[in-house]
Design a protein around this motif. Structure first.
Motif, PDB file in Angstrom:
ATOM      1  N   TRP A   8      40.129  18.848  14.168  1.00 28.26           N
ATOM      2  CA  TRP A   8      39.248  18.273  13.152  1.00 28.26           C
ATOM      3  C   TRP A   8      38.796  19.308  12.141  1.00 28.26           C
ATOM      4  CZ3 TRP A   8      33.906  18.535  11.988  1.00 28.26           C
ATOM      5  CH2 TRP A   8      33.104  19.235  12.882  1.00 28.26           C
ATOM      6  N   LEU A   9      39.010  20.601  12.454  1.00 25.20           N
ATOM      7  CA  LEU A   9      38.729  21.625  11.450  1.00 25.20           C
ATOM      8  C   LEU A   9      39.804  21.671  10.391  1.00 25.20           C
ATOM      9  CD1 LEU A   9      37.457  24.658  13.536  1.00 25.20           C
ATOM     10  CD2 LEU A   9      36.136  23.198  12.013  1.00 25.20           C
ATOM     11  N   ARG A  10      41.017  21.141  10.689  1.00 25.89           N
ATOM     12  CA  ARG A  10      42.099  21.174   9.714  1.00 25.89           C
ATOM     13  C   ARG A  10      41.666  20.447   8.453  1.00 25.89           C
ATOM     14  NH1 ARG A  10      47.773  18.919  11.560  1.00 25.89           N
ATOM     15  NH2 ARG A  10      47.655  20.799  12.802  1.00 25.89           N
ATOM     16  N   GLY A  11      41.922  21.081   7.317  1.00 23.56           N
ATOM     17  CA  GLY A  11      41.522  20.478   6.056  1.00 23.56           C
ATOM     18  C   GLY A  11      40.120  20.848   5.665  1.00 23.56           C
ATOM     19  N   PHE A 312      28.124  -5.214   4.188  1.00 25.06           N
ATOM     20  CA  PHE A 312      28.724  -3.947   4.585  1.00 25.06           C
ATOM     21  C   PHE A 312      29.726  -4.185   5.702  1.00 25.06           C
ATOM     22  CE2 PHE A 312      25.800  -2.178   1.859  1.00 25.06           C
ATOM     23  CZ  PHE A 312      25.651  -0.806   1.949  1.00 25.06           C
ATOM     24  N   LYS A 313      30.672  -3.262   5.811  1.00 27.14           N
ATOM     25  CA  LYS A 313      31.604  -3.252   6.930  1.00 27.14           C
ATOM     26  C   LYS A 313      31.657  -1.840   7.486  1.00 27.14           C
ATOM     27  CE  LYS A 313      35.554  -2.712   3.774  1.00 27.14           C
ATOM     28  NZ  LYS A 313      36.834  -3.315   3.327  1.00 27.14           N
ATOM     29  N   THR A 314      32.191  -1.672   8.679  1.00 29.27           N
ATOM     30  CA  THR A 314      32.202  -0.360   9.339  1.00 29.27           C
ATOM     31  C   THR A 314      33.541   0.325   9.155  1.00 29.27           C
ATOM     32  OG1 THR A 314      30.619  -1.108  11.007  1.00 29.27           O
ATOM     33  CG2 THR A 314      31.906   0.861  11.520  1.00 29.27           C
ATOM     34  N   PHE A 315      33.480   1.554   8.688  1.00 25.48           N
ATOM     35  CA  PHE A 315      34.672   2.394   8.605  1.00 25.48           C
ATOM     36  C   PHE A 315      34.686   3.313   9.822  1.00 25.48           C
ATOM     37  CE2 PHE A 315      36.432   6.572   7.669  1.00 25.48           C
ATOM     38  CZ  PHE A 315      37.714   6.241   7.277  1.00 25.48           C
ATOM     39  N   LYS A 316      35.794   3.342  10.551  1.00 20.62           N
ATOM     40  CA  LYS A 316      35.956   4.250  11.677  1.00 20.62           C
ATOM     41  C   LYS A 316      37.099   5.206  11.372  1.00 20.62           C
ATOM     42  CE  LYS A 316      34.165   1.138  15.251  1.00 20.62           C
ATOM     43  NZ  LYS A 316      34.440   0.479  16.558  1.00 20.62           N
ATOM     44  N   HIS A 317      36.788   6.488  11.354  1.00 21.53           N
ATOM     45  CA  HIS A 317      37.816   7.485  11.089  1.00 21.53           C
ATOM     46  C   HIS A 317      38.886   7.402  12.164  1.00 21.53           C
ATOM     47  CE1 HIS A 317      39.743  11.409  10.562  1.00 21.53           C
ATOM     48  NE2 HIS A 317      39.188  11.455   9.369  1.00 21.53           N
ATOM     49  N   ARG A 318      40.141   7.420  11.734  1.00 21.37           N
ATOM     50  CA  ARG A 318      41.238   7.232  12.688  1.00 21.37           C
ATOM     51  C   ARG A 318      41.315   8.363  13.704  1.00 21.37           C
ATOM     52  NH1 ARG A 318      46.460   7.574   8.863  1.00 21.37           N
ATOM     53  NH2 ARG A 318      45.094   6.247   7.644  1.00 21.37           N
ATOM     54  N   GLY A 319      40.754   9.527  13.379  1.00 18.56           N
ATOM     55  CA  GLY A 319      40.729  10.630  14.340  1.00 18.56           C
ATOM     56  C   GLY A 319      39.561  10.552  15.303  1.00 18.56           C
ATOM     57  N   GLY A 320      38.690   9.552  15.143  1.00 19.01           N
ATOM     58  CA  GLY A 320      37.552   9.407  16.034  1.00 19.01           C
ATOM     59  C   GLY A 320      36.406  10.349  15.726  1.00 19.01           C
ATOM     60  N   TYR A 321      36.384  10.900  14.500  1.00 23.73           N
ATOM     61  CA  TYR A 321      35.375  11.895  14.168  1.00 23.73           C
ATOM     62  C   TYR A 321      34.040  11.278  13.773  1.00 23.73           C
ATOM     63  CZ  TYR A 321      39.574  14.742  13.945  1.00 23.73           C
ATOM     64  OH  TYR A 321      40.754  15.359  14.245  1.00 23.73           O
ATOM     65  N   GLY A 336      42.951  11.190   6.718  1.00 22.00           N
ATOM     66  CA  GLY A 336      44.179  11.460   7.448  1.00 22.00           C
ATOM     67  C   GLY A 336      43.860  12.275   8.672  1.00 22.00           C
ATOM     68  N   ALA A 337      44.624  13.370   8.893  1.00 21.06           N
ATOM     69  CA  ALA A 337      44.357  14.220  10.050  1.00 21.06           C
ATOM     70  C   ALA A 337      43.109  15.056   9.836  1.00 21.06           C
ATOM     71  CB  ALA A 337      45.558  15.136  10.303  1.00 21.06           C
ATOM     72  N   SER A 338      42.676  15.234   8.606  1.00 20.64           N
ATOM     73  CA  SER A 338      41.476  16.014   8.329  1.00 20.64           C
ATOM     74  C   SER A 338      40.247  15.125   8.437  1.00 20.64           C
ATOM     75  CB  SER A 338      41.560  16.640   6.941  1.00 20.64           C
ATOM     76  OG  SER A 338      41.513  15.644   5.951  1.00 20.64           O
ATOM     77  N   PHE A 339      39.099  15.763   8.407  1.00 21.99           N
ATOM     78  CA  PHE A 339      37.834  15.057   8.522  1.00 21.99           C
ATOM     79  C   PHE A 339      37.477  14.349   7.216  1.00 21.99           C
ATOM     80  CE2 PHE A 339      33.319  14.485   9.025  1.00 21.99           C
ATOM     81  CZ  PHE A 339      33.083  14.450  10.389  1.00 21.99           C
ATOM     82  N   ALA A 340      37.793  14.977   6.089  1.00 18.86           N
ATOM     83  CA  ALA A 340      37.312  14.535   4.775  1.00 18.86           C
ATOM     84  C   ALA A 340      37.748  13.117   4.433  1.00 18.86           C
ATOM     85  CB  ALA A 340      37.799  15.499   3.700  1.00 18.86           C
ATOM     86  N   THR A 341      36.788  12.324   3.958  1.00 20.92           N
ATOM     87  CA  THR A 341      37.045  10.948   3.545  1.00 20.92           C
ATOM     88  C   THR A 341      36.171  10.611   2.351  1.00 20.92           C
ATOM     89  OG1 THR A 341      37.552  10.293   5.829  1.00 20.92           O
ATOM     90  CG2 THR A 341      37.010   8.533   4.282  1.00 20.92           C
TER      91      THR A 341
END
Length: 486
Positions: A8-11, A312-321, A336-341
């Motif tokens: 999760w540190l990637r990016g 509103f709706k809930t966004f869940k990061h695909r990495g589970g972060y 994506g694989a990084s945390f940033a959204t």
């Protein structure tokens, strides 16, 4: 460090630590502090591969198999003791009489004939190569490119609009292309040079070389620079001189224990071979091109977005972060694989004058590790960790977005999902849209002294309507186990 944490540190950031030498043991660091990086290790390698292909269309390579073979034997020995990722390190000799060497992200390195004949021993040459390997291992090149990308793309890059795992190297190289690859990847500041010196000396000791040979070569450079400044103009343009560097290395060398010498041998024969080869009649390659302003203002851009939905709706990061609620008429970008959204409505992401996407209206959620290094760590005793890290984040945002200024009296404490947070509002005339904008930075501490932040970017005209939407989103922002390192 857990695998989930490193992913999760990637990016965002890569953190390595420096271990002190134990008595009677070779001090090879488990890690050394590096910094802000938008790219993955795999992207480092691909960027380096493509950059090397481009560089070699301009560099007058020596193209002598025996010389390159000798240099790569040294590289192989040093790389075997270098901590971190196993990059495909490789070096080539350049037929340039100036004293210089440089490395590209992911492992490609180049050494000028001027350096090869100036070095007085294999140890001195190995010291320079170890220093360049350290730049690669510490990812200094893509750290520089990340800062260039941030300056070029503005706040949008913090939300993963560029440099995410789905972006290819050609696109990422294009982001910094206006700055020139040499300027983006190879001109490091004093702190980065000290880091590379320190790691390089440790790698030398672990490989069987005397680390003082690196200091001896710096002493040679100082003496040569005094006699013939033009001979070292290129070296000092990409390696900032420091009177303290030589002394630092000598002091450090006293704390390191060498393994038995494993010198590859054949230094004299290599130098004789280089001297036998004719230098080029004219050397015009290998110079860093003149940099241009990374942000250029085009005609004003109108930001037209629909009012945020009350639903509103809930966004869940695909990495589970993390998860967060957001208006149903907004979309998620850059995840994506990084945390940033980034979360933004249609029309919230616009095209800047440089052709790159920029966030003009929306919310960014990301992770941040303070990257001001030792100075910031010294300040921790003066302030709380959250305040210190938040101030550092704001410094970096303002450094890359100099049009932004803090709004007087806007700093306050609040809560993000029941946890103490800190927020500050910035404002200024956006160079992308040509209109006044507001940026609200809200951050909460994580268990490892990093922070989670949410950023609201909005035109001034939309600020009052956007603020309660942002507040509602903050109250729903929850971290997953992977982000909290459980």
């Amino acid at each position: 460090m857990k695998t989930s944490h490193s992913r999760w540190l990637r990016g965002s950031f890569v953190l390595l630590a420096c271990a002190a030498a134990a008595p009677g043991a070779v001090a090879a660091p488990e890690s050394i502090p590096s910094a802000f990086n938008l790219y993955s290790v795999e992207q480092d390698i691909e960027i380096g591969r493509q950059s090397a292909a481009e560089a070699e269309t301009k560099l007058p390579l020596l193209r002598d198999a025996s010389v390159d073979r000798y240099l790569n034997r040294i590289v192989k020995l040093l790389a075997s003791e270098t901590p971190g990722e196993r990059y495909p390190y490789q070096i080539k000799a350049v037929n340039d009489p100036t004293i210089n060497a440089f490395a590209l992200p992911g492992g490609p390195m180049y050494a000028n004939r001027g350096l090869l004949v100036a070095a007085r021993s294999e140890g001195e040459l190995a010291g320079v190569i170890a220093h360049e390997i350290a730049h690669v291992a510490l990812r200094h090149g893509t750290h520089q490119a990340s800062k260039a990308s941030l300056a070029s793309a503005g706040l949008g890059i913090l939300g993963g609009l560029l440099g995410n795992s789905s972006g290819d190297a050609a696109q990422m190289i294009g982001v910094v292309g206006g700055l020139g690859l040499n300027a983006a990847f190879m001109k490091f500041g004093r702190d980065a040079e000290y880091e590379a010196d320190r790691l390089g000396a440790e790698v030398m000791a672990a490989s069987g070389y005397d680390p003082t040979a690196m200091a001896d070569f710096f002493a040679l450079l100082r003496a040569e620079g005094a006699r013939n400044p033009s001979a070292l103009a290129t070296f000092f343009s990409s390696h900032p001189p420091s009177e303290q560097r030589e002394a630092r290395i000598r002091t450090q060398a006293n704390t390191l224990v060498r393994t038995p010498s494993r010198a590859v041998g054949g230094f004299g024969e290599m130098v004789a071979e280089v001297k036998r080869l004719s230098p080029p009649a004219q050397v015009a390659a290998g110079r860093a091109p003149t940099t241009t302003s990374p942000v250029s203002s085009g005609p004003p851009i109108a930001v037209r977005v629909a009012a945020p939905s009350a639903r509103f709706k809930t966004f869940k990061h695909r990495g589970g972060y993390f998860s967060i609620d957001y208006p149903t008429n907004w979309k998620a970008y850059g995840e994506g694989a990084s945390f940033a959204t980034s979360l933004a409505p249609d029309g919230g992401i616009v095209e800047a004058a440089n052709g790159q996407p920029a966030l003009a209206y929306g919310v960014v959620v990301n992770h941040y590790e303070p990257f001001e290094g030792e100075r910031v760590r010294r300040e921790v005793n003066k302030r709380g960790k959250l305040e210190n890290a938040s101030l550092d984040l704001v410094r970096q945002i303002r450094r890359s977005n100099p049009h932004l200024r803090p709004v007087k009296g806007s700093t306050k404490q609040e809560k993000i999902a029941g946890t103490v947070a800190r927020s500050v509002t910035l404002s200024g005339r956006s160079p992308v849209t040509g209109k006044d904008e507001r940026v609200v930075v809200s951050s909460r501490a994580l268990s490892d002294d990093h922070i989670l932040y949410a950023l609201l970017v909005t035109p001034d005209s939309e600020y009052e309507a956007a603020l309660p939407v942002f507040a509602r989103m903050l109250q729903t922002l929850e971290l997953g186990k992977r982000a909290t390192h459980d």
